[in-house]
Write an enzyme that holds these catalytic residues in place. Sequence first.
Site, PDB file in Angstrom:
ATOM      1  N   MET A  30      38.722  44.765  16.738  1.00 61.49           N
ATOM      2  CA  MET A  30      37.330  44.811  16.277  1.00 61.49           C
ATOM      3  C   MET A  30      36.790  43.384  16.137  1.00 61.49           C
ATOM      4  O   MET A  30      35.816  43.150  15.411  1.00 61.49           O
ATOM      5  CB  MET A  30      37.225  45.567  14.958  1.00 61.49           C
ATOM      6  CG  MET A  30      37.633  47.041  15.113  1.00 61.49           C
ATOM      7  SD  MET A  30      36.864  48.150  13.940  1.00 61.49           S
ATOM      8  CE  MET A  30      37.414  47.464  12.404  1.00 61.49           C
ATOM      9  N   HIS A  37      45.946  38.910  15.669  1.00 65.22           N
ATOM     10  CA  HIS A  37      45.514  39.374  16.990  1.00 65.22           C
ATOM     11  C   HIS A  37      46.139  38.516  18.090  1.00 65.22           C
ATOM     12  O   HIS A  37      46.538  39.031  19.140  1.00 65.22           O
ATOM     13  CB  HIS A  37      43.987  39.283  17.117  1.00 65.22           C
ATOM     14  CG  HIS A  37      43.230  40.093  16.113  1.00 65.22           C
ATOM     15  ND1 HIS A  37      42.556  39.536  15.060  1.00 65.22           N
ATOM     16  CD2 HIS A  37      43.040  41.431  16.017  1.00 65.22           C
ATOM     17  CE1 HIS A  37      41.978  40.489  14.354  1.00 65.22           C
ATOM     18  NE2 HIS A  37      42.255  41.643  14.892  1.00 65.22           N
ATOM     19  N   GLY A 148      49.044  46.292  15.810  1.00 71.06           N
ATOM     20  CA  GLY A 148      49.790  45.607  14.753  1.00 71.06           C
ATOM     21  C   GLY A 148      50.430  46.591  13.790  1.00 71.06           C
ATOM     22  O   GLY A 148      49.866  47.636  13.461  1.00 71.06           O
ATOM     23  N   ASP A 151      48.670  47.831  10.317  1.00 67.42           N
ATOM     24  CA  ASP A 151      48.021  49.147  10.233  1.00 67.42           C
ATOM     25  C   ASP A 151      49.058  50.189  10.647  1.00 67.42           C
ATOM     26  O   ASP A 151      48.946  50.826  11.704  1.00 67.42           O
ATOM     27  CB  ASP A 151      46.804  49.187  11.158  1.00 67.42           C
ATOM     28  CG  ASP A 151      45.731  48.215  10.714  1.00 67.42           C
ATOM     29  OD1 ASP A 151      45.161  48.407   9.638  1.00 67.42           O
ATOM     30  OD2 ASP A 151      45.499  47.221  11.440  1.00 67.42           O
ATOM     31  N   GLN A 154      47.913  53.749  11.327  1.00 68.68           N
ATOM     32  CA  GLN A 154      47.171  53.776  12.594  1.00 68.68           C
ATOM     33  C   GLN A 154      48.135  53.776  13.779  1.00 68.68           C
ATOM     34  O   GLN A 154      47.970  54.548  14.731  1.00 68.68           O
ATOM     35  CB  GLN A 154      46.238  52.573  12.661  1.00 68.68           C
ATOM     36  CG  GLN A 154      45.630  52.323  14.028  1.00 68.68           C
ATOM     37  CD  GLN A 154      44.580  51.221  14.001  1.00 68.68           C
ATOM     38  OE1 GLN A 154      43.471  51.446  13.557  1.00 68.68           O
ATOM     39  NE2 GLN A 154      44.910  50.047  14.500  1.00 68.68           N
ATOM     40  N   LYS A 185      47.688  38.554   7.358  1.00 65.92           N
ATOM     41  CA  LYS A 185      46.427  38.149   8.003  1.00 65.92           C
ATOM     42  C   LYS A 185      45.548  39.374   8.201  1.00 65.92           C
ATOM     43  O   LYS A 185      46.036  40.427   8.631  1.00 65.92           O
ATOM     44  CB  LYS A 185      46.703  37.541   9.375  1.00 65.92           C
ATOM     45  CG  LYS A 185      47.559  36.312   9.323  1.00 65.92           C
ATOM     46  CD  LYS A 185      46.772  35.100   9.750  1.00 65.92           C
ATOM     47  CE  LYS A 185      47.680  33.889   9.717  1.00 65.92           C
ATOM     48  NZ  LYS A 185      46.942  32.637   9.679  1.00 65.92           N
ATOM     49  N   SER A 186      44.269  39.226   7.876  1.00 61.62           N
ATOM     50  CA  SER A 186      43.326  40.328   8.048  1.00 61.62           C
ATOM     51  C   SER A 186      41.927  39.735   8.160  1.00 61.62           C
ATOM     52  O   SER A 186      41.604  38.750   7.473  1.00 61.62           O
ATOM     53  CB  SER A 186      43.383  41.249   6.825  1.00 61.62           C
ATOM     54  OG  SER A 186      42.237  42.087   6.790  1.00 61.62           O
TER      55      SER A 186
HETATM   56  O1  PAF Z   1      42.871  48.095  14.262  1.00 58.30           O
HETATM   57  C1  PAF Z   1      41.689  47.931  14.639  1.00 58.30           C
HETATM   58  O2  PAF Z   1      41.181  46.822  14.686  1.00 58.30           O
HETATM   59  C2  PAF Z   1      40.861  49.151  15.019  1.00 58.30           C
HETATM   60  O3  PAF Z   1      41.140  50.234  14.203  1.00 58.30           O
HETATM   61  C3  PAF Z   1      40.997  49.530  16.508  1.00 58.30           C
HETATM   62  C4  PAF Z   1      42.401  49.973  16.854  1.00 58.30           C
HETATM   63  C5  PAF Z   1      40.601  48.345  17.385  1.00 58.30           C
HETATM   64  C6  PAF Z   1      40.051  50.693  16.839  1.00 58.30           C
HETATM   65  O4  PAF Z   1      38.717  50.366  16.584  1.00 58.30           O
END
Ligand code: PAF
Length: 282
Positions: A30, A37, A148, A151, A154, A185-186
């Site tokens: 995002m 990242h 990552g 999350d 997720q 890190k976020s």
């Molecule tokens: O982890 C994230 O940044 C978001 O949830 C993702 C996987 C890009 C989906 O929008």
Amino acid sequence: MIIATTIAQVREQVSKWKAQGLTIGLVPTMGYLHEGHASLVNKAVSQCDRVVVSDFVNPTQFAPGEDLEAYPRDFEHDCALLRQHGADMVFYPSVEEMYEPDAATYVEILSDMPKMLCGKTRPIHFRGVCTVVAKLFNIVTPDRAYFGQKDAQQLAIIRKMVRDMSYGIEIVGCPIVREPDGLAKSSRNTYLNSEERQAALVLHKALLLGQKMIREGEHDAAKVISAMTESIEKEPLARIDYVSAVDGVTILPVDELQNGVLVAMAVYIGKTRLIDNFTVGE
Ligand code: PAF
């Protein structure tokens, strides 16, 4: 690095790469990119011939009243970081490019998995994540996709979606990247003022305490969770959303802290909700 803003541009370039027999890695993000990242991009570059990074603040994963509008954005900085780490293309679509005005189709896991942990307070979140990630998979058609471990819920949900929907995509989970003092890190760390930034260390301290108890032989989830909870509650700026032990694959609660169990937390520091976790045995 190619900057693509339309689905058609991505499809055209990816099909050229595929015609040359090249493998494609996708790093969904995002934006407001940081070293966490960058570690995903590095891993993708090391395993794939071409790497596409999506940079899209996905509205469908934010509920009304969450931080969609406030979510930090800096595309110039993102491009500089991606160039530095060897990404081949950034996909930077508008909301209109990603969602037709009458879009009405979602990808949703109907088990309890997305209702646990973050799903308790963010009931539509994982439906939005699965929908946008499924769309990105359909647009980019990668061989591998990188997410990552921070999350963790997720990541488990995406792995399940990939199995259930028979996507022939390898999902690569990458370790949490931390600041030197331990804070994960976020992009949301940017919301913290200096007092809150200091208070936020309570998450990592609680994780270290949990890991120590397990190393010393404590495997009763309730005891470890309660000690971690108590240590967080000592910080006046912290308010716990959850501290839980769940199976790392199903995300369902467990009583015993065996290898593979995910110990995860979400804690508000002031108004900022931070998450962190560790997996037992890793
Ligand atoms: O982890 C994230 O940044 C978001 O949830 C993702 C996987 C890009 C989906 O929008």
